[in-house]
Enzyme design. Structure first.
Site, mmCIF file in Angstrom:
data_model
loop_
_atom_site.group_PDB
_atom_site.id
_atom_site.type_symbol
_atom_site.label_atom_id
_atom_site.label_comp_id
_atom_site.label_asym_id
_atom_site.label_seq_id
_atom_site.Cartn_x
_atom_site.Cartn_y
_atom_site.Cartn_z
ATOM 1 N N CYS A 1 38.711 46.559 35.970
ATOM 2 C CA CYS A 1 37.964 46.827 37.193
ATOM 3 C C CYS A 1 37.551 48.291 37.239
ATOM 4 O O CYS A 1 38.406 49.178 37.204
ATOM 5 C CB CYS A 1 38.787 46.490 38.425
ATOM 6 S SG CYS A 1 37.867 46.841 39.940
ATOM 7 N N ASN B 1 28.673 46.785 42.826
ATOM 8 C CA ASN B 1 29.629 46.681 43.921
ATOM 9 C C ASN B 1 30.852 47.547 43.674
ATOM 10 O O ASN B 1 31.216 47.826 42.542
ATOM 11 C CB ASN B 1 30.052 45.221 44.141
ATOM 12 C CG ASN B 1 31.253 44.860 43.294
ATOM 13 O OD1 ASN B 1 32.391 45.185 43.633
ATOM 14 N ND2 ASN B 1 31.005 44.212 42.166
ATOM 15 N N THR C 1 32.458 44.122 34.996
ATOM 16 C CA THR C 1 31.214 44.836 35.295
ATOM 17 C C THR C 1 31.072 46.152 34.514
ATOM 18 O O THR C 1 32.052 46.740 34.077
ATOM 19 C CB THR C 1 31.150 45.144 36.794
ATOM 20 O OG1 THR C 1 32.360 45.811 37.165
ATOM 21 C CG2 THR C 1 31.027 43.873 37.604
ATOM 22 N N GLY D 1 29.583 34.648 38.044
ATOM 23 C CA GLY D 1 29.915 35.600 39.101
ATOM 24 C C GLY D 1 28.801 35.787 40.098
ATOM 25 O O GLY D 1 28.643 35.009 41.038
ATOM 26 N N LYS E 1 41.196 39.964 30.673
ATOM 27 C CA LYS E 1 39.792 40.205 30.994
ATOM 28 C C LYS E 1 39.403 41.623 30.617
ATOM 29 O O LYS E 1 39.952 42.595 31.139
ATOM 30 C CB LYS E 1 39.555 39.966 32.484
ATOM 31 C CG LYS E 1 38.098 40.134 32.877
ATOM 32 C CD LYS E 1 37.799 39.451 34.176
ATOM 33 C CE LYS E 1 36.361 39.663 34.596
ATOM 34 N NZ LYS E 1 36.101 39.035 35.898
ATOM 35 N N LYS F 1 40.043 35.833 43.386
ATOM 36 C CA LYS F 1 39.970 37.284 43.549
ATOM 37 C C LYS F 1 41.256 37.900 43.012
ATOM 38 O O LYS F 1 42.333 37.322 43.139
ATOM 39 C CB LYS F 1 39.836 37.612 45.049
ATOM 40 C CG LYS F 1 39.805 39.102 45.392
ATOM 41 C CD LYS F 1 38.489 39.737 45.054
ATOM 42 C CE LYS F 1 38.542 41.261 45.020
ATOM 43 N NZ LYS F 1 37.296 41.824 44.417
HETATM 44 C C1 FMN Z 1 31.688 41.461 44.337
HETATM 45 C C2 FMN Z 1 32.416 41.322 43.037
HETATM 46 C C3 FMN Z 1 33.800 41.396 42.997
HETATM 47 C C4 FMN Z 1 34.502 41.268 41.805
HETATM 48 N N1 FMN Z 1 35.869 41.283 41.808
HETATM 49 C C5 FMN Z 1 36.560 41.057 40.649
HETATM 50 C C6 FMN Z 1 37.982 40.933 40.623
HETATM 51 O O1 FMN Z 1 38.642 40.989 41.652
HETATM 52 N N2 FMN Z 1 38.609 40.731 39.437
HETATM 53 C C7 FMN Z 1 37.892 40.641 38.266
HETATM 54 O O2 FMN Z 1 38.496 40.440 37.217
HETATM 55 N N3 FMN Z 1 36.559 40.717 38.252
HETATM 56 C C8 FMN Z 1 35.863 40.923 39.409
HETATM 57 N N4 FMN Z 1 34.477 40.987 39.387
HETATM 58 C C9 FMN Z 1 33.768 40.851 38.117
HETATM 59 C C10 FMN Z 1 33.257 39.434 37.898
HETATM 60 O O3 FMN Z 1 34.327 38.521 37.839
HETATM 61 C C11 FMN Z 1 32.431 39.342 36.607
HETATM 62 O O4 FMN Z 1 33.248 39.718 35.518
HETATM 63 C C12 FMN Z 1 31.222 40.239 36.634
HETATM 64 O O5 FMN Z 1 30.647 40.246 37.918
HETATM 65 C C13 FMN Z 1 30.145 39.830 35.627
HETATM 66 O O6 FMN Z 1 29.674 38.536 35.839
HETATM 67 P P1 FMN Z 1 28.329 38.191 36.676
HETATM 68 O O7 FMN Z 1 27.230 38.982 36.077
HETATM 69 O O8 FMN Z 1 28.175 36.713 36.548
HETATM 70 O O9 FMN Z 1 28.602 38.619 38.078
HETATM 71 C C14 FMN Z 1 33.784 41.104 40.602
HETATM 72 C C15 FMN Z 1 32.383 41.039 40.622
HETATM 73 C C16 FMN Z 1 31.692 41.142 41.812
HETATM 74 C C17 FMN Z 1 30.188 41.061 41.808
#
Ligand code: FMN
Ligand code: FAD
Ligand code: FAD
Ligand code: FMN
Ligand code: FES
Ligand code: FES
Lengths: 301, 329, 329, 301
Positions: free
Chosen positions: B156, B96, B219, B292, B191, B72
């Site tokens: 983010c 989220n 996201t 993720g 990222k 995280k």
């Molecule tokens: C609940 C949640 C919290 C996230 N927190 C972070 C974070 O703290 N730092 C970050 O770089 N990305 C964060 N992300 C983004 C994910 O690392 C990822 O880039 C994004 O969800 C897309 O991948 P996925 O479709 O497999 O979830 C978060 C995603 C979710 C769903």
């Protein structure tokens, strides 16, 4: 005693044979080991898995009881723990958390209201269908005090964890130490279920008042008890806050079972937080049980 | 009809269809490793930041089996994040608005990082900040700590300052990454955000400033409205969309950046729910992937996906060999 | 638990669950009209460009029942579009690379438009071009033709010149829309691309230059890869993603533009598959919506959605009244 | 006669009672009117609808026959028309187009290979399940010439529309005017089916050669026929192009049934185009039947 039984059939699951169209012993074999999974000496929790549905029945308009068969969950679940259920629908992937209600052999029941797409789909499922589950999840009520008198104050669909608490206390020989105060909108759909585990069920519906009315009526009675009194409560937030206020002004300990929208249910995403006096805590992992004190609800109304 | 083949692998590796036992998943040797910015991964699948918490996940599987784990986002002081509700369901996904709630760097260094290293994990520390200074402080203090890689989160959508605003502005990003490059020798992944007009320009800015690798995507901005109340479901109104729904979009970001920057290591992220999805990223030019949202639906999804990919790569020796050498398709 | 309500309407209006008969759908009076840029719509639901062809669709339902129909992008001369395959499936959606194949303005004026008007449809002519000059010629020739509105498509991700490149550059967009404003009095909708960093800046540019309304969003850039061949499925490599998967993303674009521009009429587009989805757009601030990909899955989806919304609005008299007056929530 | 019957059971559907675990007359009642839908004097085609599955059976490794009950489609479908089938899976929304194969009463059959997610899901379906369909779609083979001799040249999973053509010709009393030349990879899975409608089935598998081998062997025979000869063909593009070349050098008319990835299947999205001498045409609406001449395949090889 003010218990009101509504004309749903009294459940026999706890004492009699399992219901459902399948023979329980048959349906329950294909499962998770009951001891988690041990690999290289490390023990792991079972992850998401597909389990059979034993029965689905309507308790009240829009209120459903769904029973699954999962030995691991049945053996390990404790009161206030919950499980994630999942739809079969690729458009609706997120977990649906529900409080674990009754446990009978390898069977675990849930009671839920149909409020949206997922619960509507669960209500359509049938005995023999499979459903994906994860759990048990979360922490449990503290029921360690051997001589405490437990008052279970539930509102609406907050009753399942309290039923589990009643069953747990019953099964550990403390059924005479529980009072269930359930507030319903209309039909007293859970009285017959909790009545199996507690012989003191004082339920109420909107026409009759609310749970505080019942608590007030117990005031004198409670003052005479020398054993510690503990209130376990789950229901709409305003109700729980009212209970917290009522109890704190009388020095009675309270434990609340909270709900919050969840992303994962097992502590990995920090979606489900609640403000506590120790900062924001995950309801799914550090809860769902919190005391009024932790929540800072003692003085609030 | 020329197109019809009997070999489409999509279904074979579909979510949750895996019948591999946890025993096998945790003990079989890994056949197809990769290298990302010089760091060896035992397989090309990592966990994505924000969906992996060591305490929560290590109860379900041995986290050292992952190619890497991205933690995280860690900020210099604790952040309390956004108010709740923080999540809403979307078709084939979720939105989220956690807002990077985290207990801060001290807690991370005292708890998560040592626990992860003790378990043997390959650790990517995801770094969050509200300002350049925030990021600098975290990266500086991590310089001599045992994490294996840094992932600078400039994307983010749920924090008002820093976060995505840096990741959508090539100049600001170049400045930040340059500053971080001066103070760390650790392999630094940047990222990136998909919420931009020109991803290639942003990617180039990060690489020019010294990024060792890129991870994409974070996201996409999204929301849901409760039609009973007429109000947004998320307390923060908008949030970040993730899950299978974003898969084709994320894949095209990786493809476009790979075409423009043939040599930079890329970690593909977005909507991966099975080994075949991961494979699409590798063919799009990624060196590795992170999983993720799938982990929110099943704690062991990242491990299962890694195993599925490991098997799929058996039939693709050319690709597997390139990955093993740190090159890409 | 405070959040739990018994009234969530999502499922009630889910795709294909409607049991309304075509008879009812085609003959019941419409209860809740709207007005978009001065043009009355008999209901707030239109068809989205590229997913509505009058010949094909009028075999299934009376197209005059729609709030409006937006035609396939019309260019000054016929365009042959991109090579095939032009579509690939994505989780809860689709990615397409038609590339605006269309038989050109002459054909449109000789065939589609007269047919639509004869049928009584409220017609939005969607306009495509490779250059400002292209757009100008089409709009000029439409000036005295019986179409009711124009929708300037500056957001197609599948054409190399013009198309999205104009829609992602506020200056170029301002220039084009200004030029078109000078030559037409028709209500002019500008259709925006989501593939941008700053949607509000783009939207303002369009409105400043004279747009009467905005429609958003067009598709998001995406792709799929065939893991048997390792090659992109689309001949054009990337395409535009549409369908339920983009719903939360599209909704947030509408929300953000509405907050920045309280008065401009907005048509919400993206991933609508039932009346409840349409309602979310109205609460986000749209005056109307257009239904795209859902029509690919069922020819009468747009009509069904219009009927579902019409019923949902019964319980929301305040919203319905605002829409009827051309205002928004 | 060179017909080779493989040991799958001969289908009785055309002459005998319907198969499947449900009584067909029972299963087929709940449906679309057979005449489209007339509103205000205008007639509309039925849109997407949910229909019951009558049977699903495996014809060969990875080759499935699925039979639905849909009166409208059964009454209106003509050879080379196709239908969109849809999964129940929210992650996989797009239409799956399949050629309409046999028609028996209100029942319509499809034959498909399991090549991906959708076909794998269809193969798992069971009699009594429901499936969403749209159709019939597209144009038909031109079978209007009363005295023509039709040669049906199919490859692999291209055979269903040719089976429908054989059935149509059979049912209009022209069964002696068809020859089926089917090329298989291995098992001759459709011979017994087409054999119900044509008594001249000359199939071949990869070990034995290809459809051109069979056509060559018919050369002398065809020269002696005074009636017009028409080749109907569906299969892999290289096969169809070879057929076009073979036929055009002999002055034989050809009609090809094409396939292209589709977005809608009913002509609204312009996704499914093919290059013709008249420009890019929609396969779903302006096809799927095109002549070699239209496709410019006459001189190609
Ligand atoms: C609940 C949640 C919290 C996230 N927190 C972070 C974070 O703290 N730092 C970050 O770089 N990305 C964060 N992300 C983004 C994910 O690392 C990822 O880039 C994004 O969800 C897309 O991948 P996925 O479709 O497999 O979830 C978060 C995603 C979710 C769903
Ligand atoms: C720990 C816990 C225990 C619960 N126990 C019970 C129970 O025993 N009985 C019962 O009837 N309900 C219970 N709930 C509430 C229950 O989870 C929701 O009613 C249910 O998820 C709604 O799902 P849906 O698909 O019908 O609604 P939808 O609106 O379609 O759900 C969309 C998404 O929002 C989430 N969501 C929607 N409403 C809620 C809510 N009120 N709380 C949490 N998430 C929500 C869903 O989980 C899903 O991810 C509990 C919630 C929590 C957090
Ligand atoms: C007019 C027409 C008639 C057809 N008739 C038959 C038939 O009778 N028997 C048969 O076995 N097959 C037939 N096909 C091919 C059949 O449509 C595909 O094999 C099927 O759609 C694959 O679906 P899937 O979900 O298994 O594959 P996936 O790869 O999961 O499908 C993903 C998407 O791509 C599309 N797609 C994938 N492959 C093809 C393909 N080769 N052609 C068209 N679309 C494709 C699917 O429709 C779907 O939208 C026909 C195709 C067309 C266009
Ligand atoms: C096959 C297809 C063709 C399209 N062609 C056009 C077009 O010609 N002009 C245009 O402005 N938008 C076009 N679009 C975009 C849609 O109008 C719409 O903006 C987009 O698909 C999002 O809505 P949806 O999710 O409801 O499909 C097309 C979309 C699809 C799927
Ligand atoms: S729901 Fe993910 S941490 Fe609680
Ligand atoms: S598939 Fe849509 S026009 Fe042919």
């Amino acid at each position: 005693m003010s218990t009101q039984f509504i004309p749903t059939q009294i459940k026999q699951r706890h004492t009699g044979p399992a219901k459902g169209s399948h023979d329980a012993s048959d349906i329950c074999r294909c499962h998770e080991p009951s001891e988690g999974i041990v690999v290289n000496g490390e023990s792991y929790l079972p992850a998401r898995r597909s389990v059979p549905i034993v029965s689905v029945r309507q308790l009240d308009q829009g209120v459903i009881e769904l029973v699954i068969c999962d030995r691991y969950m049945a053996e390990h679940a404790r009161p206030a723990q919950f499980a994630n259920l999942f739809t079969h629908d690729g458009l609706r992937l997120m977990p649906r958390p529900f409080g674990i209600c009754e446990i009978c052999g390898d069977e675990v029941s849930f009671i839920f209201a149909i409020v949206g797409a997922g619960t509507a789909q669960f209500a359509q499922m049938k005995a023999g269908d499979s459903i994906d589950v994860l759990g048990p999840l979360g922490k449990t009520f503290d029921l360690t005090s051997p001589d405490a008198r437990y008052i279970l104050v539930g509102g609406g669909l907050g009753v399942p964890p309290l039923i589990q608490a009643a069953q747990y206390l019953h099964d550990s020989g403390r059924e005479n130490r529980t009072t269930a105060i359930f507030g319903y909108r209309k039909h007293h759909f859970a009285d017959s279920i909790v009545g199996q585990y507690s012989d003191d069920v004082r339920s109420i519906d909107e026409e009759q008042g609310n749970v505080i009315t019942v608590l007030d009526s117990m005031d004198a009675e409670l003052r005479q008890i020398s054993d510690p009194v503990v209130i376990l409560s789950c229901g709409p937030t305003p109700m729980m806050k009212a209970v917290a206020f009522w109890a704190s002004s009388r020095g009675i300990a309270t434990q609340f079972n909270l709900e919050e929208r969840m992303g994962c249910g097992y502590g990995t995403c920090v979606v489900c937080v609640v403000d506590t006096i120790h900062g924001r805590k995950k309801v799914c992992l550090e809860g769902p049980v919190f005391t009024a004190q932790e929540l800072g609800w003692e003085s609030e109304r | 009809m020329g197109e019809r083949t009997m070999t489409t692998a999509i279904e074979r590796t579909d979510a949750l269809s895996s019948s591999q036992s946890l025993q096998d998943m945790l003990t079989l040797p890994w056949k197809h490793p990769t290298i990302v910015a010089g760091v060896p991964w035992k397989n090309p699948v990592g966990t994505a930041s924000g969906t992996f918490n060591v305490e929560a996940c290590s109860r379900f599987y041995d986290v050292a089996q992952m190619g890497a784990v991205s933690t995280k986002g860690v900020s210099i002081i604790p952040w309390e994040g956004n108010p709740t509700p923080r999540t809403a369901e979307t078709p084939a996904g979720t939105v989220n608005s956690v807002g990077l709630q985290n207990p801060g760097l001290d807690h991370y260094l005292a708890n998560d990082l040592p626990m992860l290293k003790r378990m043997g994990a390959n650790v990517i520390t995801n770094v969050a900040g509200h300002s350049d200074e925030d990021y600098i402080q975290v990266v500086e203090r991590l310089a001599d700590k045992p994490c294996d890689m840094l992932e600078i989160n400039v994307s983010c959508p749920n924090v008002s300052h820093g976060g995505m605003s840096v990741g959508t502005d090539a100049k600001a990003l170049h400045h930040l990454i340059g500053a971080l490059r001066n103070i760390t020798d650790k392999p630094m992944i940047v990222k990136l955000s998909p919420n931009v007009t020109d991803i290639v320009g942003i990617a180039k800015a990060a690489v020019d400033a010294g990024a060792d690798a890129l991870s994409l995507i974070n996201t996409l901005v999204g929301m849901r409205i409760n039609t009973t109340t007429g109000r947004p479901i998320l307390a923060n109104i908008t949030g970040g969309v993730s899950g299978p729904c974003i898969f084709p979009i994320a894949l095209s970001f990786v493809w476009r950046v790979r075409r423009a920057l043939p040599d930079i290591p890329i970690i593909g992220i977005g909507g991966i729910s099975n080994g075949d999805n991961a494979l699409e990223y590798l063919y799009a030019g990624a060196n590795a992937v992170e999983v993720g949202a799938a982990a929110l639906l099943d704690p062991i999804a990242p491990l299962r996906i890694a195993r599925e990919l490991d098997d799929l790569l058996d039939a693709r020796p050319e690709l597997a060999e390139k990955l093993a050498e740190g090159r890409t398709w």
